[in-house]
Every structure is written in structure tokens, then in C-alpha cells.
Motif scaffolding. Structure first.
Motif, mmCIF file in Angstrom:
data_model
loop_
_atom_site.group_PDB
_atom_site.id
_atom_site.type_symbol
_atom_site.label_atom_id
_atom_site.label_comp_id
_atom_site.label_asym_id
_atom_site.label_seq_id
_atom_site.Cartn_x
_atom_site.Cartn_y
_atom_site.Cartn_z
ATOM 1 N N ALA A 151 3.117 13.053 3.573
ATOM 2 C CA ALA A 151 1.893 13.062 4.390
ATOM 3 C C ALA A 151 0.763 12.299 3.697
ATOM 4 O O ALA A 151 0.035 11.523 4.324
ATOM 5 C CB ALA A 151 1.456 14.506 4.660
ATOM 6 N N VAL A 152 0.639 12.501 2.365
ATOM 7 C CA VAL A 152 -0.402 11.789 1.620
ATOM 8 C C VAL A 152 -0.127 10.294 1.633
ATOM 9 O O VAL A 152 -1.034 9.471 1.789
ATOM 10 C CB VAL A 152 -0.494 12.320 0.178
ATOM 11 N N THR A 153 1.143 9.945 1.458
ATOM 12 C CA THR A 153 1.499 8.514 1.475
ATOM 13 C C THR A 153 1.132 7.883 2.813
ATOM 14 O O THR A 153 0.573 6.785 2.869
ATOM 15 C CB THR A 153 3.002 8.348 1.214
ATOM 16 N N GLU A 154 1.420 8.587 3.916
ATOM 17 C CA GLU A 154 1.078 8.042 5.239
ATOM 18 C C GLU A 154 -0.436 7.917 5.398
ATOM 19 O O GLU A 154 -0.926 6.938 5.988
ATOM 20 C CB GLU A 154 1.658 8.951 6.318
ATOM 21 N N SER A 155 -1.174 8.888 4.871
ATOM 22 C CA SER A 155 -2.636 8.809 4.969
ATOM 23 C C SER A 155 -3.177 7.616 4.190
ATOM 24 O O SER A 155 -4.042 6.881 4.672
ATOM 25 C CB SER A 155 -3.254 10.101 4.428
ATOM 26 N N VAL A 156 -2.636 7.406 2.979
ATOM 27 C CA VAL A 156 -3.077 6.263 2.165
ATOM 28 C C VAL A 156 -2.686 4.954 2.834
ATOM 29 O O VAL A 156 -3.431 3.974 2.807
ATOM 30 C CB VAL A 156 -2.486 6.366 0.745
ATOM 31 N N GLN A 157 -1.510 4.937 3.461
ATOM 32 C CA GLN A 157 -1.094 3.713 4.159
ATOM 33 C C GLN A 157 -2.028 3.407 5.326
ATOM 34 O O GLN A 157 -2.346 2.246 5.602
ATOM 35 C CB GLN A 157 0.348 3.869 4.645
ATOM 36 N N ARG A 158 -2.482 4.470 6.045
ATOM 37 C CA ARG A 158 -3.439 4.244 7.136
ATOM 38 C C ARG A 158 -4.775 3.727 6.592
ATOM 39 O O ARG A 158 -5.425 2.868 7.185
ATOM 40 C CB ARG A 158 -3.653 5.551 7.918
ATOM 41 N N TRP A 159 -5.146 4.267 5.423
ATOM 42 C CA TRP A 159 -6.358 3.768 4.766
ATOM 43 C C TRP A 159 -6.209 2.294 4.398
ATOM 44 O O TRP A 159 -7.097 1.490 4.607
ATOM 45 C CB TRP A 159 -6.624 4.633 3.543
ATOM 46 N N SER A 160 -5.042 1.947 3.865
ATOM 47 C CA SER A 160 -4.785 0.544 3.504
ATOM 48 C C SER A 160 -4.829 -0.351 4.737
ATOM 49 O O SER A 160 -5.389 -1.458 4.710
ATOM 50 C CB SER A 160 -3.424 0.432 2.819
ATOM 51 N N LEU A 161 -4.236 0.167 5.856
ATOM 52 C CA LEU A 161 -4.253 -0.628 7.089
ATOM 53 C C LEU A 161 -5.683 -0.816 7.602
ATOM 54 O O LEU A 161 -6.059 -1.908 8.045
ATOM 55 C CB LEU A 161 -3.396 0.079 8.154
ATOM 56 N N ALA A 162 -6.487 0.250 7.512
ATOM 57 C CA ALA A 162 -7.879 0.133 7.955
ATOM 58 C C ALA A 162 -8.639 -0.870 7.101
ATOM 59 O O ALA A 162 -9.422 -1.685 7.604
ATOM 60 C CB ALA A 162 -8.565 1.499 7.896
ATOM 61 N N ALA A 163 -8.381 -0.834 5.773
ATOM 62 C CA ALA A 163 -9.040 -1.806 4.887
ATOM 63 C C ALA A 163 -8.602 -3.214 5.228
ATOM 64 O O ALA A 163 -9.405 -4.159 5.223
ATOM 65 C CB ALA A 163 -8.725 -1.475 3.433
ATOM 66 N N ASN A 164 -7.310 -3.380 5.518
ATOM 67 C CA ASN A 164 -6.805 -4.713 5.870
ATOM 68 C C ASN A 164 -7.459 -5.229 7.156
ATOM 69 O O ASN A 164 -7.862 -6.389 7.242
ATOM 70 C CB ASN A 164 -5.280 -4.639 6.026
ATOM 71 N N GLN A 165 -7.573 -4.316 8.140
ATOM 72 C CA GLN A 165 -8.191 -4.729 9.413
ATOM 73 C C GLN A 165 -9.670 -5.083 9.212
ATOM 74 O O GLN A 165 -10.176 -6.038 9.795
ATOM 75 C CB GLN A 165 -8.026 -3.615 10.439
ATOM 76 N N GLN A 166 -10.354 -4.260 8.368
ATOM 77 C CA GLN A 166 -11.775 -4.548 8.116
ATOM 78 C C GLN A 166 -11.940 -5.888 7.405
ATOM 79 O O GLN A 166 -12.835 -6.680 7.727
ATOM 80 C CB GLN A 166 -12.367 -3.427 7.251
ATOM 81 N N ARG A 167 -11.052 -6.127 6.405
ATOM 82 C CA ARG A 167 -11.121 -7.412 5.686
ATOM 83 C C ARG A 167 -10.861 -8.574 6.633
ATOM 84 O O ARG A 167 -11.549 -9.610 6.593
ATOM 85 C CB ARG A 167 -10.096 -7.419 4.556
ATOM 86 N N GLN A 168 -9.856 -8.442 7.510
ATOM 87 C CA GLN A 168 -9.569 -9.519 8.463
ATOM 88 C C GLN A 168 -10.748 -9.747 9.405
ATOM 89 O O GLN A 168 -11.046 -10.886 9.781
ATOM 90 C CB GLN A 168 -8.309 -9.186 9.255
ATOM 91 N N ALA A 169 -11.428 -8.636 9.785
ATOM 92 C CA ALA A 169 -12.600 -8.787 10.656
ATOM 93 C C ALA A 169 -13.699 -9.571 9.951
ATOM 94 O O ALA A 169 -14.324 -10.469 10.528
ATOM 95 C CB ALA A 169 -13.116 -7.411 11.077
#
Length: 557
Positions: A151-169
């Protein structure tokens, strides 16, 4: 308004606007970099949580105190890393921090329970039922730890995805601003062009018409524009001087016409052209060449006048090539293409050549004009690029692309001939230690040396390719049986273990080989063969390294 003041205002506005946009781009770039660092932290946290999961497994198997210390140290490092992102533009999610804390709360009773179990063992195991309950409790806690870690790994992965999307924006907005700056500058320059047309070009056109009329002798023409700027003053001064300058202008016009005639004559002279130029008569005899011709071919002008261009013939082209050349030249009066010729020194070189047929008023060919440039360096560069596309830059071995092609050919050949092939996945043992101890230069020297040693023990038709890092592939083709590859594999192991000298040091590693053969019981494609050999290689490492393991049925699972 004075023209100078108007231009200064426009330029100042453009500079200020451009500066503002540039500062905006810099701010967005900085934000993108900060979010990119957060994305890297998220990746690192996911990796650490995976390592925490491995330690949990290890503790479940062995229950060693050292593993407990490592677990708590890594848990603290993860917690501190997540807490450090609290003031960042995109902090770690609360569920990730809470999940990491929950992992500690779940692991603590597991360790405490294990310590109690150890105390009971010292006294003596008297109650079998109690031991069974403790085992079940340990299994439940381990299962809970694994679930929480996921569960923690999935949460961190969602955080990483959000950071990636923000960086791309941020990057997208930065790119748009970067495009907007030149567009804005283009609009500003367009406005400036309109202004210049109205305030500069139009008065200049009036003055030009006046100059033209005066040069023809019409002294009544005046160029006054009526504007109260610099050009208006110039126009009025010009009108005042017009009568006095007529005679001088006529003289300058005549001199300019003479100069233009000389320039046109000079432009027609081909002696300074960058391309080699050769002019021949209709019968092919050379009647003129330029200096570049001599620089490229090595023949002086005196040596080639009256000669036939075939003295440059390299011998690389057959008679059909020249028949097609002359057919196009006679039919279309033009030919262009690449051709190989020979210099006076005997060196063969490549030309990009165009030949045009010059016809007289009756349509008969009177001369041929050939323009050519030396493209030997370009051809050499193309050959080098082709080599880089299919070979490893460090070792010169075939790369993955060329390996795939040769593997497909070898598989097709094995089917046609009823023969076998062996594919060995080679991984150097302890190569990372060489890199860490002596640096990447030593590692590169070791890779080159191992490649040289292994190639020496292979047959001419075998392929030794580098996938990257310290991973290689050996393709042994045209084998009478699967067992025939084993002596070759032993020689490969011996060759890979030979020492390599580098700057007075003796570098030495061993190799682990995973081997799969084709054809087998199942029809496999090249990718599956590589996967099968890769899995067998990892078994070879687990079995002690410096050995080879043949693939088994489970190596594709």
C-alpha cells in the motif's frame, strides 16, 4: 515625433517585455527542476520500501538481530525523507507517511514476539499449542507487513506520478513561453517594419524616384517629403544640392554601370568556384578546367587539356553504369549522381557530379559542362555512422540490433539444415567491484580485454555481442547437437577469466553463463530465447558463479 525617439521607445518596450517573459521562463524552469527532484525522491523512496520488504522477508526466514537493526535504520531513513518534503511544492502524501509509520507499528510487535519466543526456548518448549499460536501470529504480522508495504509503495508511486505530471505541466508551459517569445518578437518586428515602411521606406522611395529623374536630366524634380523628422531634413538638403550634384551623379552612374559589367564578367569566370569544373567539347576532349579541378584530381590544367575524361576512371563502375549515364545525358541533357574516380596519385575518391549538355541554336551539343565536389570524407563518415549503428562503441562488438538480425538468420538456418544453435547469456562476476575500486576507465579496459579474449576462442561464424554494461551474448551457430556447445562454453569461461593488464594492474574477473539451445521442445522467438538464457544465467550465479547453466522448462515463467 522624431524618428529616433519613436524607434527608441519601441525597442525599449520590446526589451522589457522580452525580459519579463524570460524571467517567467526561468521561474518555470526552476519550478520544473524542483518537482523533478521530488520525482527522483519518490523513486528513491519506492526503491527503499522495496528494500524494506526484502529485509522483512529475510527476517521472516532467519529472524536475525542484524536484520532488525537494518530494518529500523532503513525505516528511519524513509520516514525522514518523506518528512523532508513537507515544505516542498509537492509534499509526500499523508497516506505514504502514515503507511510508513504503520509499518513500524506492525514490525515492533513482530520483533517483540520473536524475542519472547526465544526466551521461552531457553526455559524449555513445554507448550506445543502456545508455540503454534505464536507461529500463526508471526505469519499474520508478516502478511500485514507485506500488505502495508504494498500500500505504501502504491502511494509513493502515485506521488511520483503526480510529480511527473506537474513537471510535464511546467515543461509544457515553459515550452509555450519559449515559443511565445519569438512570436512576440516577430509581431514587434512586423510593427517596426510597418513603421519603417511609412516613415523611412516611403520617403526613400520618393528620394529614389527623384534621383532617377535627376540622373536622366530632369532637374525640375524635387524629393521633399513634408515630414518633420530626420528624413524630411535629409530630403530638403538633397533638393538643395540636386542641381550641383547632377553632373557628379551622371559620372558615378556611368562608373557604376562599368563596375556592374565587370562584376558580371567576374561572376562568369569559374576559376574561383568551390566545385571542380570541367568543360569538354562535343567529342569529349577537355577544353577547360578550373583550379579546384586540379586541387581535387591532382592533374594540372596543362596535363588534361585535349585529354578524355576517362583518364579519371576508377574501374569501380561497370559498362552498364556509363551506358545509363550517357543515355540520360543525351536524352535529357543532364545527369547527376555519385561517381568514383581516381586522382593522379592513384587514390580513388568519391564525387557528387552533375553534367550538363550545352546545345547551340540548332539544338546540337557543342560542349559538356561538369561540376563536381569531393565527397570522400562524407562517404567515410556515412560508413562510420553505419558501423556505430550496429556495433558497440567501446568494444567494437555487434550490438543488440545486429545480434537480433544474426540470431534470426541463425534460427532460420538451423531450421533449414536441421542443425542446432546455442545462445549463451554472459554476465561478468564482480565487475562492479572493479569499477568501484579502480574507476570506469579500468572497467572499460577490462571489458575490451575480456571481449578480445573471448573472441579468440570462438569460431569464425560465431557471434559475440555486447548488450550493455558487463552483459554479453555468445551465439554458437551450426552445431551438430546441443551437447556440442559444452566444450566451447568451457573455453569461453576460461577466456573470460584471463587477466587483463591496465596501467600496471592485473584486472581479473570470472563469468556466469546461462545457455539455451534451439530448436527445443517449444517453438520460441528470439526474444524468448534471450529471456530463457538470462534466467539460466541468474541460476549460474546462484550456484556459485564461474560456471554455465543450461536453461530449463521454468526459465520462461
Amino acid at each position: 515625433m522624431r524618428l529616433r525617439s519613436l524607434l527608441l521607445s519601441l525597442v525599449s518596450s520590446a526589451l522589457l517585455l522580452t525580459l519579463g517573459l524570460a524571467l517567467g521562463v526561468a521561474h518555470l524552469t526552476r519550478q520544473s527542476q524542483e518537482v523533478g527532484q521530488l520525482e527522483q525522491q519518490a523513486h528513491q523512496a519506492a526503491t527503499q520500501i522495496s528494500a524494506l520488504l526484502v529485509l522483512t522477508h529475510e527476517y521472516g526466514l532467519h529472524a536475525e538481530p542484524r536484520t532488525v537493526q537494518q530494518w529500523w535504520a532503513l525505516h528511519s531513513e524513509i520516514s525522514e525523507a518523506l518528512a523532508a518534503t513537507a515544505k516542498s511544492p509537492l509534499p509526500a502524501p499523508l497516506e505514504a507517511s502514515a503507511g510508513v509509520a504503520q509499518l513500524g507499528e506492525t514490525f515492533r510487535p513482530l520483533v517483540a514476539g520473536e524475542n519472547k519466543a526465544g526466551t521461552g526456548a531457553e526455559i524449555g518448549a513445554k507448550d506445543t499449542q502456545q508455540q503454534s499460536l505464536q507461529g500463526r501470529r508471526k505469519a499474520l504480522l508478516l502478511s500485514q507487513l507485506l500488505a502495508d508495504s504494498q500500500a505504501v509503495t502504491e502511494s509513493v508511486q502515485r506521488w511520483s506520478l503526480a510529480a511527473n505530471q506537474q513537471r510535464q505541466a511546467y515543461e509544457t508551459l515553459t515550452a509555450r513561453l519559449a515559443v511565445g517569445i519569438p512570436v512576440l518578437m516577430l509581431l514587434l518586428f512586423a510593427g517596426l517594419a510597418v513603421l519603417l515602411f511609412k516613415r523611412v521606406l516611403r520617403p526613400l522611395q520618393q528620394m529614389s524616384r527623384a534621383v532617377e529623374a535627376i540622373s536622366k536630366g530632369d532637374l525640375s524634380v524635387r524629393s521633399a517629403t513634408g515630414t518633420q523628422d530626420e528624413l524630411g531634413e535629409l530630403s530638403r538638403h538633397f533638393d538643395a544640392m540636386a542641381v550641383d550634384l547632377v553632373s557628379e551623379l551622371r559620372r558615378e552612374v556611368k562608373e557604376r554601370q562599368q563596375a556592374e559589367a565587370q562584376l558580371r564578367l567576374a561572376a562568369s569566370v569559374f576559376s574561383h568556384a568551390r566545385e571542380g569544373i570541367m568543360i569538354t567539347a562535343a567529342d569529349g576532349s577537355i577544353i577547360e578546367v578550373n583550379a579546384t579541378f586540379s586541387e581535387i584530381t591532382g592533374f594540372s590544367r596543362e596535363e588534361v587539356l585535349g585529354q578524355n575524361p576517362r583518364l579519371l576512371k576508377s574501374g569501380r563502375h561497370d559498362a552498364e553504369f556509363y551506358r545509363e549515364l550517357w543515355a540520360n545525358l543525351l536524352e535529357k541533357s543532364f545527369w547527376a549522381g555519385e561517381i568514383w574516380n581516381r586522382r593522379k596519385s592513384g587514390e580513388i575518391y568519391a564525387e557528387m557530379q552533375t553534367i550538363s549538355a550545352i546545345r547551340d541554336e540548332q539544338g546540337r551539343i557543342s560542349q559538356f559542362v561538369s561540376l563536381f565536389s569531393d565527397i570522400t570524407t562524407l562517404k567515410d563518415h556515412e560508413r562510420e555512422l553505419r558501423n556505430l549503428a550496429y556495433h558497440d562503441a567501446l568494444t567494437g562488438l555487434p550490438n543488440r540490433v545486429l545480434l537480433q538480425d544474426r540470431l534470426q538468420q541463425a534460427m532460420a538456418q538451423a531450421k533449414r539444415r536441421g542443425s542446432h544453435l546455442a545462445l549463451a547469456y554472459v554476465d561478468l562476476d564482480a565487475f562492479k567491484a572493479i569499477n568501484d575500486q579502480y574507476g570506469h576507465a579500468a572497467g572499460d579496459a577490462l571489458l575490451v580485454g575480456v571481449a578480445k579474449h573471448v573472441k579468440q576462442v570462438l569460431r569464425e561464424g560465431d557471434t559475440f555481442a555486447r548488450l550493455g554494461g558487463d552483459e554479453f551474448i555468445v551465439l554458437l551457430a551450426d552445431l551438430p547437437s546441443e551437447a556440442a556447445c559444452e566444450p566451447m562454453l568451457e573455453r569461453i569461461l576460461e577466456a573470460a577469466a584471463l587477466p587483463v593488464s591496465w596501467q600496471g594492474l592485473r584486472l581479473q574477473v570470472s563469468a556466469s553463463l546461462g545457455v539455451t539451445c534451439y530448436p527445443g521442445e517449444e517453438e520460441l522467438d528470439p526474444t524468448q530465447l534471450l529471456q530463457q538464457a538470462d534466467h539460466a544465467m541468474y541460476r549460474a550465479k546462484q550456484e556459485g558463479r564461474n560456471r554455465f547453466e543450461m536453461s530449463g522448462p521454468g526459465d520462461l515463467l
